[in-house]
Design a protein around this motif. Structure first.
Motif, short mmCIF file in Angstrom:
data_model
loop_
_atom_site.label_atom_id
_atom_site.label_comp_id
_atom_site.label_asym_id
_atom_site.label_seq_id
_atom_site.Cartn_x
_atom_site.Cartn_y
_atom_site.Cartn_z
N ALA A 240 16.65 -18.21 -29.21
CA ALA A 240 16.09 -19.52 -29.55
C ALA A 240 16.26 -19.82 -31.03
O ALA A 240 16.55 -20.95 -31.42
CB ALA A 240 14.61 -19.57 -29.17
N VAL A 241 16.11 -18.79 -31.88
CA VAL A 241 16.28 -18.97 -33.33
C VAL A 241 17.73 -19.32 -33.64
O VAL A 241 18.00 -20.23 -34.44
CB VAL A 241 15.84 -17.69 -34.09
N ASN A 242 18.67 -18.63 -33.02
CA ASN A 242 20.09 -18.92 -33.23
C ASN A 242 20.44 -20.33 -32.77
O ASN A 242 21.23 -21.01 -33.41
CB ASN A 242 20.96 -17.89 -32.52
N GLU A 243 19.88 -20.75 -31.66
CA GLU A 243 20.13 -22.11 -31.16
C GLU A 243 19.57 -23.15 -32.12
O GLU A 243 20.21 -24.17 -32.39
CB GLU A 243 19.51 -22.27 -29.76
N GLU A 244 18.38 -22.90 -32.67
CA GLU A 244 17.78 -23.83 -33.64
C GLU A 244 18.65 -23.92 -34.89
O GLU A 244 18.85 -25.01 -35.43
CB GLU A 244 16.37 -23.37 -34.01
N ARG A 245 19.15 -22.79 -35.34
CA ARG A 245 20.02 -22.79 -36.53
C ARG A 245 21.32 -23.54 -36.25
O ARG A 245 21.79 -24.30 -37.09
CB ARG A 245 20.33 -21.36 -36.97
N ARG A 246 21.89 -23.33 -35.08
CA ARG A 246 23.13 -24.03 -34.73
C ARG A 246 22.90 -25.53 -34.70
O ARG A 246 23.70 -26.31 -35.23
CB ARG A 246 23.65 -23.53 -33.37
N GLN A 247 21.77 -25.95 -34.10
CA GLN A 247 21.45 -27.37 -34.05
C GLN A 247 21.20 -27.92 -35.46
O GLN A 247 21.60 -29.05 -35.77
CB GLN A 247 20.24 -27.60 -33.15
N ALA A 248 20.55 -27.13 -36.30
CA ALA A 248 20.29 -27.57 -37.68
C ALA A 248 21.60 -27.75 -38.44
O ALA A 248 21.77 -28.72 -39.19
CB ALA A 248 19.40 -26.56 -38.41
N GLN B 20 23.32 -30.93 -37.13
CA GLN B 20 22.66 -32.13 -37.67
C GLN B 20 22.99 -32.31 -39.15
O GLN B 20 23.24 -33.42 -39.60
CB GLN B 20 21.14 -32.03 -37.48
#
Length: 148
Positions: free
Chosen positions: A3-11, A14
């Motif tokens: 989940a952390v890696n996915e959040e970073r990828r999305q960040a 963006q």
């Protein structure tokens, strides 16, 4: 962890979208020119006051160039700020170590020199700060230039 890696990828995605459209508008200090530019130096808009055109081509070129440089610097600074917000100060510091200081962190050289209230005043002498010995001071962070 996923989940952390996915959040970073999305960040990061963006941030890339935001940086692609980042542009800043700046007015020259003399008020005769306004420019909108991207961090890449692309000029999106340029507005010249009719009074500037009466000053000749050399003055127009200098003012336009300086205004676009200021707008580009502002857009680069906005990009650095957005990157620091999205990815953290550590990444921003790493990028600055590779790319150089952000425009507003590097030596600021204003277009119009500041007006001094008292030009004839003698320069002030800086008082030396007292040296405080700290037995817990870490040698790695010690300032060797502050101790004499």
């Amino acid at each position: 962890m996923a989940a952390v890696n996915e959040e970073r990828r999305q960040a990061v995605e963006q941030l890339q979208r935001d940086l692609a459209v980042t542009a800043e508008t700046v007015e020259h200090p003399n008020g005769l020119c306004t420019a909108t530019a991207t961090a890449k130096g692309e000029i999106k808009a340029l507005h010249l006051h009719p009074a500037l055109l009466g000053q000749g081509p050399q003055a127009v070129g200098e003012v336009v160039t300086e205004t676009v440089r200021l707008a580009t610097n502002a857009a680069v600074q906005t990009s650095f700020n957005r990157m620091a917000l999205a990815l953290g100060d550590g990444v921003a510091i790493d990028v600055e170590s590779i790319a150089g200081d952000s425009p507003f962190r590097s030596t600021w050289n204003p277009v119009v020199p500041p007006k001094s209230a008292a030009p004839d005043a003698p320069p002030r002498r800086r008082s030396r700060a007292p040296i405080v010995e700290d037995p817990d001071e870490d040698a790695f962070f010690e300032n060797p230039f502050g101790r004499r």
